[in-house]
Structure formats: C-alpha cells, structure tokens
Write a protein that holds these residues in place. Structure first.
Motif, mmCIF file in Angstrom:
data_model
loop_
_atom_site.group_PDB
_atom_site.id
_atom_site.type_symbol
_atom_site.label_atom_id
_atom_site.label_comp_id
_atom_site.label_asym_id
_atom_site.label_seq_id
_atom_site.Cartn_x
_atom_site.Cartn_y
_atom_site.Cartn_z
ATOM 1 N N PHE A 314 -46.809 24.876 15.106
ATOM 2 C CA PHE A 314 -46.614 26.192 15.703
ATOM 3 C C PHE A 314 -45.662 26.066 16.899
ATOM 4 N N THR A 315 -45.200 27.158 17.393
ATOM 5 C CA THR A 315 -44.269 27.203 18.516
ATOM 6 C C THR A 315 -44.933 27.839 19.717
ATOM 7 N N VAL A 316 -44.746 27.203 20.889
ATOM 8 C CA VAL A 316 -45.299 27.744 22.128
ATOM 9 C C VAL A 316 -44.176 27.839 23.154
ATOM 10 N N THR A 317 -44.385 28.699 24.106
ATOM 11 C CA THR A 317 -43.452 28.834 25.230
ATOM 12 C C THR A 317 -43.992 28.030 26.388
ATOM 13 N N ASP A 319 -43.628 26.700 30.328
ATOM 14 C CA ASP A 319 -43.026 26.939 31.648
ATOM 15 C C ASP A 319 -42.501 25.622 32.213
ATOM 16 N N GLU A 320 -41.231 25.645 32.754
ATOM 17 C CA GLU A 320 -40.615 24.442 33.323
ATOM 18 C C GLU A 320 -40.419 24.556 34.837
ATOM 19 N N GLY A 321 -40.981 25.549 35.417
ATOM 20 C CA GLY A 321 -40.833 25.715 36.860
ATOM 21 C C GLY A 321 -39.828 26.796 37.235
ATOM 22 N N VAL A 322 -39.559 26.920 38.549
ATOM 23 C CA VAL A 322 -38.686 27.969 39.059
ATOM 24 C C VAL A 322 -37.296 27.382 39.288
ATOM 25 N N ASP A 323 -36.251 28.149 38.897
ATOM 26 C CA ASP A 323 -34.880 27.673 39.109
ATOM 27 C C ASP A 323 -34.420 28.010 40.530
ATOM 28 N N GLU A 324 -33.090 27.721 40.819
ATOM 29 C CA GLU A 324 -32.554 27.906 42.174
ATOM 30 C C GLU A 324 -32.596 29.361 42.606
ATOM 31 N N GLU A 325 -32.547 30.266 41.631
ATOM 32 C CA GLU A 325 -32.571 31.683 41.962
ATOM 33 C C GLU A 325 -34.009 32.224 42.021
ATOM 34 N N GLY A 326 -34.959 31.372 41.862
ATOM 35 C CA GLY A 326 -36.346 31.794 41.955
ATOM 36 C C GLY A 326 -36.918 32.377 40.679
ATOM 37 N N LYS A 327 -36.207 32.190 39.593
ATOM 38 C CA LYS A 327 -36.702 32.692 38.321
ATOM 39 C C LYS A 327 -37.417 31.571 37.564
ATOM 40 N N MET A 328 -38.455 31.995 36.814
ATOM 41 C CA MET A 328 -39.238 31.028 36.023
ATOM 42 C C MET A 328 -38.414 30.577 34.828
ATOM 43 N N LYS A 329 -38.305 29.271 34.705
ATOM 44 C CA LYS A 329 -37.591 28.702 33.561
ATOM 45 C C LYS A 329 -38.581 28.442 32.418
ATOM 46 N N ARG A 330 -38.260 28.867 31.188
ATOM 47 C CA ARG A 330 -39.127 28.675 30.010
ATOM 48 C C ARG A 330 -38.318 28.137 28.848
ATOM 49 N N ARG A 331 -39.050 27.431 27.981
ATOM 50 C CA ARG A 331 -38.400 26.933 26.770
ATOM 51 C C ARG A 331 -39.394 26.979 25.598
ATOM 52 N N LYS A 332 -38.835 27.050 24.407
ATOM 53 C CA LYS A 332 -39.638 27.029 23.184
ATOM 54 C C LYS A 332 -39.896 25.588 22.768
ATOM 55 N N GLU A 333 -41.157 25.330 22.370
ATOM 56 C CA GLU A 333 -41.514 23.961 21.967
ATOM 57 C C GLU A 333 -42.335 24.032 20.677
ATOM 58 N N THR A 334 -41.966 23.213 19.712
ATOM 59 C CA THR A 334 -42.718 23.134 18.449
ATOM 60 C C THR A 334 -43.730 22.002 18.542
ATOM 61 N N ARG A 335 -44.965 22.345 18.230
ATOM 62 C CA ARG A 335 -46.028 21.347 18.317
ATOM 63 C C ARG A 335 -46.728 21.200 16.962
ATOM 64 N N THR A 336 -47.122 19.988 16.663
ATOM 65 C CA THR A 336 -47.941 19.699 15.475
ATOM 66 C C THR A 336 -49.277 19.127 15.945
ATOM 67 N N VAL A 337 -50.375 19.714 15.442
ATOM 68 C CA VAL A 337 -51.723 19.284 15.839
ATOM 69 C C VAL A 337 -52.512 18.916 14.585
ATOM 70 N N LYS A 338 -53.077 17.743 14.634
ATOM 71 C CA LYS A 338 -53.917 17.287 13.529
ATOM 72 C C LYS A 338 -55.374 17.683 13.792
ATOM 73 N N PRO A 339 -56.181 17.855 12.736
ATOM 74 C CA PRO A 339 -57.570 18.284 12.919
ATOM 75 C C PRO A 339 -58.362 17.352 13.834
ATOM 76 N N GLU A 340 -58.152 16.042 13.706
ATOM 77 C CA GLU A 340 -58.932 15.095 14.493
ATOM 78 C C GLU A 340 -58.630 15.188 15.992
ATOM 79 N N GLU A 341 -57.482 15.838 16.363
ATOM 80 C CA GLU A 341 -57.159 15.988 17.771
ATOM 81 C C GLU A 341 -57.977 17.080 18.442
ATOM 82 N N ILE A 342 -58.474 18.014 17.671
ATOM 83 C CA ILE A 342 -59.123 19.185 18.238
ATOM 84 C C ILE A 342 -60.575 19.342 17.778
ATOM 85 N N ILE A 343 -60.942 18.642 16.714
ATOM 86 C CA ILE A 343 -62.286 18.759 16.163
ATOM 87 C C ILE A 343 -62.977 17.403 16.262
#
Length: 920
Positions: A314-317, A319-343
């Motif tokens: 799945f894809t999550v957004t 947060d990478e922190g605030v830039d020089e202009e004070g705006k929040m920097k964000r990026r899209k990240e694709t993650r893969t999770v296996k059942p044993e990681e969460i169950i």
C-alpha cells in the motif's frame, strides 16, 4: 475459540466409554454404548447441536445405544447427523431397520478406510467441518499374536510367546494397502443395499440430506433405488407390507430379506476397530492494532487480507519535516507488510486422540502409524517443529485387559509430548461406581423400607488393581470417570464437573459411617407403612413369609422388574425388562430393553464369592421372551448374548429365544459383526412366537399382519414347537403359549403355566385385549402394561397402549390373583399416582357412588392384589401385596429425592393423579 472433551460415561457395570467433544456451535459424540441416552439425562447434559457420532467399533460394546439415541436426536429436531464408524457400520445400521425409523432427520453414514494410505503425508479426514478434522486409524490384531491367545480356566485371555517384533503388523498393513478401499459407498453392491436400507430408515436423507455422489457405487445405489421403487409401484410390496408399525412409505422388497453376510474385505477376518485423531481449528494470533496504526495500514480490506495470511502492499504519505519556508514536506512511500509482522504467532490446533485397543494383540497396529506414517507420527513427537504444528492435549485410551501394563504400550504412551494428558479406561484399573445415582439414591432410601424388595445396587469404588502400581507410565495419567471434563482450549488438566458431582447424593451417603437419614415426613410414612404391613401379615397368619410360601403354588417365584418405563429411559425408570426366577428350574426374561445387562449386574453384582451373582443368573437363564420388535423391548438382547458368549465355562444348557422373525433376523445379521454365540453348542435355540400360539394353528398365517414374512429353514413351525417342548421340560412348565394382541406392530402376549400349579400372564404392549382374557383364566400373576392415565384413554388408543384402569379391568375379567402394573409413560418418570375406587360388599353401584370408596394408593381388598412396578423391585409372588401398603412411603421418598436434587420442574402431566375406577 474454546472447546473441550467430556466423558459422558466410562467403564462400569452399566456403561462403556462415551466422550463428547463440544464447541459453542456443535457437539460430537464418540461411541454410543448402552445407556448413553440415559447418561445424558443423569448428567443433565443436553444433546442440542449434536452434529456427528463416531464409533470405534460396530459392536454391542460401542454402539448398542445407537438406535435409541438416533430416534431421540430426531425427536429433538436435530437437522442432520453424520455417523462415522469402521467397516461394518452400514451393516450394523441396516440390521436395525425393523425398529429404527424417523423421517425428520437425515442420517449420513460413513465407513472409515480399512487400511492406512501409506505413504501419504496428507490423508483425507473421514469427517471435516469448521470445527474439527477427524482422521481414522484402522486397528487390527496381529495374526501371530492373535494365534497365541489362549483361554485360561478362569476365563481370562492370556498371551504366550509375545514378541516386541512388530513385523506382523507391518505385513498386515502392507497387505491392506492393495485393497484400495475408501469411505464412500463404492465397496460393492451389498453395501449399496445396506445404504438403501438406511435411506428407508431415515427417508429425510432423500429430501436433501444426501451428499452428491456421482461415483460408480453412488450411481449403482440410485439405479437400485429406482428399480425397487418401480417394483413397489407394480404392487410387489403387497405381500411384505405387514410390518407397518411406523406407517413407512415404499418399503423396498429386499427390506424383509436377510442382509447379505458381511465381509470385512480385510486379510484378517476380525471385527474392525477404528481409533480417531481429532484436530481442532488453528486459532490465529492477535492482530497488533497499535503497530498497524504506526505503519499506516488503513482499516478495511488490507487489514482483513493480513488476517487471512496475505501480504499487502500500500502507499502512505510520510511527513519529512518543515522546509525553509515553513511548509510541511511530504512524500509518497510504498510499503509491503507481511502477516507475521503485524499478527502474533497462531496457536497450534489442539488435538485429542481416542484410541480403542481391545486386547494386547492390537498394540502393534496402533503403534505402526505413529512410526511409519509421515502424517500421524507428527502427533507423537517432541520436535519443536511438530509441537508448533499440533498440540496433543489429551489421549483417551480405551483398553481391554492386559493392554495398559504391556511394555510396548507403555513405551508408546511415553512417546507423546510430556504435557499430554492420558485418560485411561480399563476394566482392571477403573472402579465401578453407580452411573445412575438418582435412581440408586432413591433405592437406598427404599431399602430402609424393605431391604428384600428394594435392595441397594451393587457397586465398587475400589478397582481390582491400582494403576499406580504400574511402573513406566508417562506423567499425567488419569483414570477415566464420568463427567470428567478436559478443556482443550484453553488447555487444562481433566477435572470432574462440579455440578454433576453435586448431583451425586448416592456415593457420599453410602460411603459415610452415618448412613442415610430420612426427612421427618418420609420417616413417618416409612414407619406407618411398615406398621400396616405387619398388621396385615398378622391378619392372614403370615408372621413368617415362609409359611405362606409353603402353602401357595408359586409363592416363592421371584419377579424382578428390571425396567418399568416405556419408549425411552429416564433417570428413575429404564425400559422394559422383567426377570422371572423359578427356584430349582431356571430363569425367564420377559422383554430385554436397552441396558438390561447393566440392570442385572447392578441388581445381583459380580462377586464370584456369593452364591447368587449376575453370572449365576445368566447361567440359569433358560428363556428370553421378546413380545415385539419395538426397540425398547429388545435392544438389550445382543449385549446380553455377548456376555453369555464370554461366560467360562461354557453354558451347560441352551438358551431359548422366543420371539418373532424380525428379532431373530436382526440378531443373525448382528452375528456377522461379532460372535453372539447363536450357533454354539448350548447356544441360542430359535422358537417362533406364532408357532406356539395358544390356538395351536396347523400352520402360520399366509397373509396379513400376522404372516411370518420369510421362508428361512429355521422358521419351520414344527421345529419351533419341538424346541418349545424342550424348553418347557427344562423349566418345569406345563405350557408356554403366545397370544396375539393389538399394537402398532405385530405383538404377542404370553401365558406361562407351571406344573406346580401357578401361572403368569404377560401382556406385552397392547390395547385392552379380549383375546388375552380368553387365553388365560385365574392366573397367579398378570403382568400388564399400564402406560397411561385413564384421562388419556384416547391417546392410549392412538398409540395402541392401555391405561391403568383398562389394565386392571383386564385383570379382573381374567380373575387374576395378583396384578403387576408396569411399562409407564415418560409422563410418570417417578411414580404414577392414582386413586383406586372399589365396591364395598355386594351392594350394587349407584349413580351417586354412595356404595363406593376411594383409597389413594390402595387396592381392591375383594379382588386380589394390585402392585405397581419399580425398577429393581424384587418380589416373591407371596409378597407382592406389600407394595400397595408401601406406596405412600415410596411416593414421599421420590418427591424428597426430587427436592434434594433440585430438579427444574416436572414433565407435563407428571403430577396428574391417575384415577382408577374398578367399579365399571
């Protein structure tokens, strides 16, 4: 998901091991021995949501309670039932076709494979649903060891020349592999016929209960059914429609023919035994919601896929922190999770084993699968990978003599996981407590009233051998006991159900030094009853009962009412059976309902040091008379014959079985599965009821309901009459004749006349019968069914039974000196209450009834003795009159038992007073 295994009954004088596996949704019963139905009632466990029955053997020991329980389950509106058992199951069930019928519940029989599927690592279960998967293990005796079994003078089976070498069992299974047998209906045409019979017994299976079966055998079965249905349409069934007790439709012509002889198709021609591995569900680990939130896994389908064992991307957004202009920097990240990681790690499925090992000769065949089969060996392993796959919580060991102490078997037990609980049922090591403690507790009370008429049941809380004396057993060994509960999930050690333990008032009282104490009101009634008996005895000069015994023909003949209920047993009354003991001649058993052997054993005990014990009674049994084919009158015969077969030394006199063809046929078919001693020297001698009809017809009727229904050589009318004459000679009888009476199926009463001048008439099940009156005048005793109260006369007529008033009227008309009323409806499980109205002197009756008196619990002093039967009442004919004076005390005792046991309410009509008017 929680589930458990509970011992419904264990090895005792009146029961065999039955185990209930229970989930919230469904229950499963393993083995259905005699009295299983009654054990449910005693323990207050219900059979709701019962889904499957599993038999380790198709035998009297493991399955004698099957027909009664099947009909009970159907009446309890269970929607469908699977019945699983070893080869022979269908033959066993088909042999019950004359007396087992319900059109409301489909029954699906499945026979287990007769050989293991070597070398498969993934065998098919014999049963599977959302709760359990059940795998079967065929168990057979090793040929070499079986040949070494010898019978000792004491009658116990001993082994000689045994070896730990298991090669015979390997060869046994190797030969079996070539048979390629399955658990479907594809065995052969004979099994197709048996399946057709079962369809006839449970026709609801045709309306949707049948599994789709397009196999070769399934097609044959359907073709056979179509063929026989066409024959029926052409009138072929007309001649065989005489068994119509349940108004069955479309009986196939083969219904009345003897079943094909059962062939196990196994290299060793012995009764098949199945053991079972029950695998519960795998419970998934806990879903870590906190971690799922941290990883940004959205609610909905993605989380569901994880719980189902799928990896997700799945894809999550982020947060990478605030830039020089004070705006929040964000990026899209694709993650893969296996059942044993969460169950979390899933719980391995809980496993229960039920092993049936009749003799030491069977030990190699039960060991072998756990050594050679890749699948089964995982259940008997201490390896981490196997323990992570399956958790064997309990092994139930149902063992015959000599098995538990066998070195091979002890080593086999030690091979299981150290935390496995071993529950052992063995006749040598288990005590013999009373199973039906409610009835026994009341009997204990009544023994204070008259210890001869109401003896205390025989039992033992001390086993023959102490299991702790056996060295080399694994830890966690427990003796099997009734109401023992083992929680599989969450796991826990076996413990006796506290509620069931509190219901047992018999053992604590009889084991205490203080003995039993009666409530004040009951004690007062007891004393009054004994006083009245003493006064009445004095009036007739009977200070010593032996005086009257010497003066009256038959006065010393004992009548023991072993079972006095009708249709089905209850806590206080077992189904029909009455023992007649004739001094110096032998014994006659009138009907033999389910559980009769247990009733006999409780009544007489097994102590060989006593002159009279159950084995002596069995040895002296000369005649069993079965009035008709309804199961509550004969289901106990096979078990009793099996016990007689085990008797050592062999009986010196034959046993005469007097009944109709249907019962004889059923026992012959049963003997294909286990030896009942029918054809032994001094075995069972056939006497057909219609052959000794009181009118002495020259031949059997050739049409209508009274026709015999077959042409087997053993039906020869003269042969039966010759056998009957020999029976009369043995018993000192002048005559033993049958009387046709009206019931829902062909039924016969009996008239027994002894050379010493006494006679007994037995009604069987019937509406009031003029024929019975004509066939016997002035009998010493009339034993008559009294199923219902007088206000139920219409219902009694519908069910072809008699009311208590009608029974008494028959007794008056035949001038019976003593009338014994029995076979009471389940509406009267404790004591049928009645008021008896009788005429005084010779004054004629008036409309107002001024000349009559009503005496509660009384009898007509101008017209002989009337006695009410109770289970285990042991009466000499000379003493029957006492029971009437005891009735108020007996009623008080029963009611007090009910109060102390805290029963919830009563059955409809149970407290109705049975008003009996003898003036009509």
């Amino acid at each position: 998901m929680q589930w458990s295994a509970t011992v419904l009954s264990t090895i005792t004088s009146d029961t065999e091991p039955c185990i209930v596996v229970a989930f919230d949704s469904y229950k499963y019963l393993f083995n259905v021995s005699e009295n299983a139905n009654r054990a449910f009632l005693q323990s207050r466990r219900n059979w709701k949501r019962m889904k499957g029955l599993f038999l380790t053997r198709a035998s009297t020991e493991r399955a004698a309670g099957l027909p009664g329980l099947l009909m009970t389950f159907a009446d309890a509106t269970i929607p469908r039932l699977d019945v699983v058992g070893p080869p022979g199951l269908k033959h066993y069930m088909a042999s019950m076709r004359y007396y087992t019928y319900r059109d409301s519940m489909p029954v699906i029989p499945t026979e287990t494979p007769s050989s293991l599927p070597y070398p498969s690592s993934n065998p098919n279960p014999v049963f599977e649903d959302g709760n359990i998967s059940v795998f079967s293990i065929p168990v057979y005796p090793s040929e070499e060891i079986e040949d070494a079994i010898t019978t000792s003078e004491a009658g116990k089976r001993k082994l000689s020349g045994e070896s730990d070498d298991q090669r015979p069992a390997k060869r046994l299974h190797a030969d079996s592999k070539n048979l390629n047998l399955s658990n479907s209906t594809t065995l052969d045409e004979d099994n197709v016929l048996r399946s057709l019979m079962i369809d006839t017994m449970f026709p609801a299976r045709e309306r949707g209960g049948r599994k789709n079966d397009n196999s070769k055998g399934g097609k044959k079965q359907k073709q056979q059914a179509v063929k026989e249905t066409k024959e029926l349409g052409n009138g072929a069934a007309t001649a065989t429609a005489n068994v119509d007790e349940y108004r069955r439709a479309r009986l196939p012509p083969s219904f009345h023919s003897q079943l094909p002889k059962f062939d196990s198709k196994h290299p060793v021609p012995v009764p098949a035994t199945a053991s079972y591995v029950i695998v519960g569900p795998r419970v998934r680990g806990k879903f870590d919601a906190t971690k799922a939130k941290e990883l940004g896994i959205p609610n909905g389908d993605l989380r569901r896929k994880l719980t189902q064992g799928e990896s997700i991307t799945f894809t999550v957004t982020v947060d990478e922190g605030v830039d020089e202009e004070g705006k929040m920097k964000r990026r899209k990240e694709t993650r893969t999770v296996k059942p044993e990681e969460i169950i979390g790690a899933s719980d391995p499925p809980g496993v229960v084993l039920i092993l049936d090992i009749p003799t030491p000769a069977y030990i190699p065949s039960i060991i072998q699968p756990f050594v050679d089969s890749p699948f089964f060996k995982r259940f008997r392993s201490n390896a981490d990978e196997d323990l992570a796959e399956y958790a064997v919580r309990s092994v139930f060991h149902i063992c015959g003599e000599g098995v538990v102490e066998d070195e091979r078997y002890k080593a086999f037990m030690r091979g299981f996981w150290k935390d496995t609980h071993h529950v052992v049922a063995s006749p040598e090591y288990c005590p013999d407590p009373v199973t039906f403690t409610s009835a026994a507790y009341n009997q204990l009370r009544l023994s204070q009233l008259d210890p001869e008429i109401f003896p205390v049941p025989h039992f033992s809380l001390t086993p023959e051998k102490d299991i702790t004396s056996i060295t080399g057993l694994p830890p966690n060994v427990h003796l099997m006991s009734a109401n023992q509960v083992l929680s599989v999930r969450p796991p826990a050690a076996p413990a006796v159900d506290k509620e069931a333990e509190e219901l047992d008032r018999f053992h604590p009282v009889i084991s205490s030094s203080a003995g039993i104490s009666l409530p004040e009101d009951t004690q007062s009634r007891f004393e009054e009853a004994k006083k009245r008996v003493k006064v009445e005895a004095a009036k007739v000069g009977q200070h010593d009962v032996n005086v009257k015994a010497a003066e009256t023909p038959g006065a010393d003949v004992r009548i023991i009412t072993l079972g006095t209920g009708s249709a089905c047993p209850n806590k206080y009354r077992n189904v029909s059976s009455t023992l007649i003991m004739i001094p110096n001649y032998g014994n006659i058993l009138l009907d033999c309902g389910e559980g009769t052997w247990g009733q006999l054993t409780r009544h007489f005990g097994t102590d060989e040091g006593k002159e009279m014990n159950v084995w002596r009674v069995l040895e002296d049994l000369r005649c069993i008379y079965i009035s008709h084919v309804h199961g509550d009158h004969h289901i106990g015969v096979a078990r009793l014959l099996k016990k007689r077969k085990e008797f050592v030394p062999r009986p010196s006199e034959p046993l005469y079985l007097v009944t109709i063809r249907a019962v004889h046929l059923y026992l012959r078919e049963m003997s294909d599965l286990e030896d009942l001693g029918l054809f032994d020297e001094n075995g069972v001698v056939t006497v057909l009821s219609p052959a000794i009809h009181w009118r002495q017809y020259a031949s059997y009727p050739d049409s209508g309901i009274w026709q015999v229904g077959g042409d087997e050589p053993w039906l020869d009318i003269e042969l039966s009459r010759e056998n009957a004459r020999a029976m009369c000679q043995k018993l000192g009888l002048e005559a033993f004749s049958t009387v046709d009476v009206r019931h829902r199926t062909r039924c016969y009463g009996a008239v027994i006349r002894h050379r010493d001048g006494w006679s007994i008439v037995f009604s069987g099940d019937t509406v009031p019968s003029e024929t019975l009156v004509q066939a016997s005048q002035s009998p010493t005793v009339l034993i008559h069914e009294a199923t219902m109260a007088d206000d139920q006369e219409e219902l009694a007529a519908k069910k072809a039974h008699s009311t208590i008033g009608q029974a008494l009227d028959i007794g008056k008309r035949m001038n019976a000196k003593n009338i014994l009323l029995t076979h009471f409806s389940a509406r009267y499980p404790k004591i049928p209450k009645y008021k008896y109205k009788y005429k005084v002197g010779q004054v004629s009756s008036t409309a107002e009834g001024d000349n009559s008196q009503e005496v509660e619990y009384g009898f007509d002093p101008t017209n002989g003795v009337v006695a009410v039967a109770f289970d285990h009442a042991d009466m000499k004919i000379a003493d029957m009159w006492k029971v009437n004076y005891y009735l108020p005390a007996i009623e008080s005792s029963y009611q007090q038992t009910v109060v102390e046991e805290g029963e919830d309410g009563v059955l409809e009509g149970e407290n109705d007073v049975m008003e009996v008017d003898s003036t009509r």
